[in-house]
Write an enzyme that holds these catalytic residues in place. Structure first.
Site, PDB file in Angstrom:
ATOM      1  N   ASN A 166       0.804  -1.236   0.000  1.00 27.41           N
ATOM      2  CA  ASN A 166       0.000   0.000   0.000  1.00 27.41           C
ATOM      3  C   ASN A 166       0.835   1.283   0.000  1.00 27.41           C
ATOM      4  OD1 ASN A 166       0.647  -0.699   2.719  1.00 27.41           O
ATOM      5  ND2 ASN A 166      -0.880   0.757   3.410  1.00 27.41           N
ATOM      6  N   GLY A 220       9.392 -11.603  -5.143  1.00 29.55           N
ATOM      7  CA  GLY A 220       8.643 -12.840  -5.361  1.00 29.55           C
ATOM      8  C   GLY A 220       7.517 -13.008  -4.367  1.00 29.55           C
ATOM      9  N   GLY A 222       5.094 -14.232  -1.281  1.00 32.31           N
ATOM     10  CA  GLY A 222       5.294 -14.363   0.154  1.00 32.31           C
ATOM     11  C   GLY A 222       5.471 -15.804   0.585  1.00 32.31           C
ATOM     12  N   VAL A 225       9.428 -17.036  -1.331  1.00 30.08           N
ATOM     13  CA  VAL A 225      10.639 -16.326  -0.900  1.00 30.08           C
ATOM     14  C   VAL A 225      10.440 -15.628   0.450  1.00 30.08           C
ATOM     15  CG1 VAL A 225      10.179 -14.215  -2.241  1.00 30.08           C
ATOM     16  CG2 VAL A 225      12.524 -14.850  -1.687  1.00 30.08           C
ATOM     17  N   GLU A 264       3.537  -5.565  12.255  1.00 31.75           N
ATOM     18  CA  GLU A 264       2.641  -4.414  12.060  1.00 31.75           C
ATOM     19  C   GLU A 264       1.530  -4.893  11.144  1.00 31.75           C
ATOM     20  OE1 GLU A 264       2.927  -1.665  13.640  1.00 31.75           O
ATOM     21  OE2 GLU A 264       4.910  -2.041  14.469  1.00 31.75           O
ATOM     22  N   CYS A 298      -3.134   1.563   6.286  1.00 28.89           N
ATOM     23  CA  CYS A 298      -3.550   0.807   7.479  1.00 28.89           C
ATOM     24  C   CYS A 298      -4.143   1.738   8.528  1.00 28.89           C
ATOM     25  CB  CYS A 298      -2.354   0.061   8.055  1.00 28.89           C
ATOM     26  SG  CYS A 298      -0.978   1.172   8.402  1.00 28.89           S
ATOM     27  N   GLU A 477       7.309   0.250  15.893  1.00 27.91           N
ATOM     28  CA  GLU A 477       8.395   0.780  15.064  1.00 27.91           C
ATOM     29  C   GLU A 477       8.614   2.246  15.430  1.00 27.91           C
ATOM     30  OE1 GLU A 477       6.800  -0.142  11.086  1.00 27.91           O
ATOM     31  OE2 GLU A 477       8.179  -1.828  11.053  1.00 27.91           O
TER      32      GLU A 477
END
Ligand code: NAD
Length: 496
Positions: A166, A220, A222, A225, A264, A298, A477
């Site tokens: 996003n 690539g 989820g 990879v 997150e 988010c 974070e």
């Protein structure tokens, strides 16, 4: 389309061409399996590029490169480390136009938003953590006449950073910058849906001479990879931003491996709007909080609770604004609302609108897919949608939609507003709109979210803790929280 035509003139970054590669050990390289995925432009619905469909073998190579780079990077003079981060920030600023264009094309967001928010913030992330390198300090605890303790904060080692689609470069760099600042080497993976600006970041690292292997960027799926990064035994910490279900899966896999994990995750954010707010300003800000980036932030407000005295006035003004906001080609400079990121996501958002109707909701504005014009006739455009008449336990009030769809309902008292807001599994961000300061403080204290904005939205100070509680994640974070996550504390006790 001027912006598209201008693409090649805007930059000297080579990765604007449409097959992107992994960035390992300071070099671009094809995935070892030579397998690629399609990259689709949301505004046109057409394949416009290829991205590596990397797997475990590419992760192995990246880890080897990071292992080699780690001893020199972790012991580098702090000022030199900060200089590298600052140089990356400056180069991002220098490449504002091509990066914004790539972001708008890849994600479907309006180019004006990418220019004003996404790309400048990516530069700020590196600047902020360049300073944090030299400002980060650790604790010391004296035991009277007996001993002194001091705490070393050492880099974790090789860390993995996985981000969503996003806010592609914005969130990618929000993890990478502190990880590097703290002295770690990084294996990073952007979303396979929006890989372009992450690929361009590799070239910026080459340009500023970041030592090889310090930052490795893999592309690539989820499940392949991404999962290989999470599960690699030499990758000691994972910083993940994405959906709650993915976060739960990663947490389940990693718990027995005892890795550091920051999650997150999703949100279902309430906006509490009181009779005594500054109504005109609040209408504008809440509208922006609801529909910015097509509602795909988010932190966007998705449940609006409006006090009864202003309910009708507020609702009508919001509906009027929504009807005037017409989604259009993200590459046009004056577009305010772009495309939904993918066909799958558009279908998911539309399915929630159908569920809302089945559960008794009334669509006050929007609710339908829109056909674009010209090159955008097959793009994924959706009208901004406002739904009324749902109970607070309805699906659209409980599950994250992550699109331009909000619900609205009235309340009478502060206690009711608080109960409605807190009736949620999520706990990311809330906004409160009132001129009554004591009410605002009281509610902020009682609301179950990691972030509360009062009379504003998305006003960010990068020093503050960022993140959510409950199904919105674990850990924070930002500022010192990020520096702490990316370091391992070690207490040393010296007896006198
Ligand atoms: P997602 O969970 O599908 O994917 C996020 C990233 O994880 C992608 O790079 C993906 O490839 C990777 N991934 C998927 N499965 C994986 C696995 N098994 N192992 C390792 N990696 C895996 O999420 P999305 O659809 O890209 O993003 C939307 C979600 O992100 C929304 O729920 C939104 O609320 C959330 N989000 C949260 C924040 C926050 O700060 N809390 C910020 C932005 C987005």
């Amino acid at each position: 389309m001027d912006n598209v035509d201008n693409l090649s003139n805007l930059s000297n970054l080579k990765n604007l061409d449409n097959t992107i590669e992994n960035f390992i050990d300071g070099q671009y390289q094809a995935p070892l399996n030579n397998n690629y995925l399609d990259n689709i432009e949301p505004a046109t619905g057409l394949v416009y590029g290829k991205i590596p469909n990397s797997d475990q073998d590419d992760v192995e190579q990246a880890v080897k490169a990071a292992e080699q780079a780690l001893p020199a990077w972790r012991s580098l003079d702090l000022e030199q480390r900060a200089d590298y981060l600052m140089a990356i920030a400056q180069e991002i600023e220098h490449q504002l136009e091509p990066l914004a264009l790539a972001e708008a094309q890849d994600n479907g967001k309006p180019i004006s938003l990418a220019k004003m928010v996404d790309i400048p913030r990516a530069a700020s992330n590196f600047k902020f953590f360049a300073h944090a390198c030299s400002q980060f300090a650790s604790e010391s605890h004296a035991m009277n006449n007996t001993a002194i303790n001091y705490t070393l904060r050492q880099p974790v080692g090789i860390v993995g950073c996985i981000s969503p689609w996003n806010l592609p470069l914005y969130l990618f760099t929000w993890k990478i910058a502190p990880a590097l600042a703290a002295g770690n080497c990084v294996i990073a993976k952007p979303s396979e849906i929006t890989p372009k600006t992450a690929a361009m970041l590799g070239e910026i690292c080459q340009k500023v001479g970041l030592p090889k292997g310090v930052l490795n960027i893999l592309h690539g799926n989820g499940a392949t990879v991404g999962s290989a990064i999470c599960n690699h035994p030499k990758i000691k910490a994972i910083s993940f931003t994405g959906g709650t279900a993915t976060g739960a899966e990663i947490a389940t896999q990693l718990a027995p491996k005892f890795k550091k994990l920051s999650l997150e995750l999703g949100g279902k954010n309430p906006a509490l709007i009181f009779d005594d707010c500054n109504i005109d300003k609040t209408i504008n800000e809440v509208f922006r909080a609801s529909f910015a980036n097509q509602g795909q932030i988010c932190l966007c407000a998705s449940r609006l609770y409006v006090q009864r005295g202003i309910y009708e006035k507020f609702k009508s003004a919001l509906v009027e604004k929504a009807k005037k906001l017409i989604p259009a080609d993200p590459l046009l400079d004056d577009t305010k609302m772009g495309a939904i990121v993918s066909k799958a996501h558009l279908d998911k958002v539309l399915s929630y609108i159908e569920i809302a109707k089945e559960e008794g909701g009334t669509i006050l504005a929007g609710g339908k897919q829109v056909l674009g014009e010209g090159r955008c006739q097959r793009g994924y455009f959706l009208q901004p949608t406002i739904i009324e008449g749902l109970s607070n336990s309805a699906t659209c009030n409980q599950q994250e939609i992550f699109g331009p769809v909000i619900t609205i309902q009235p309340f009478d008292t502060d206690e009711q507003a608080l109960a409605l807001a807190n009736e949620s599994d999520y706990g990311l961000a809330a906004t409160i709109w009132t001129n009554n300061l004591s009410r605002a403080h009281q509610l902020a204290e009682q609301i179950n979210t990691g972030i509360v904005w009062i009379n504003c939205w998305l006003l960010r100070d990068l020093r503050t803790p960022f993140g959510g509680m409950n199904h919105s994640g674990v850990g924070r974070e930002g500022g010192l929280e990020a520096m702490r996550f990316f370091t391992e504390p070690k207490n040393v006790c010296i007896k006198y």
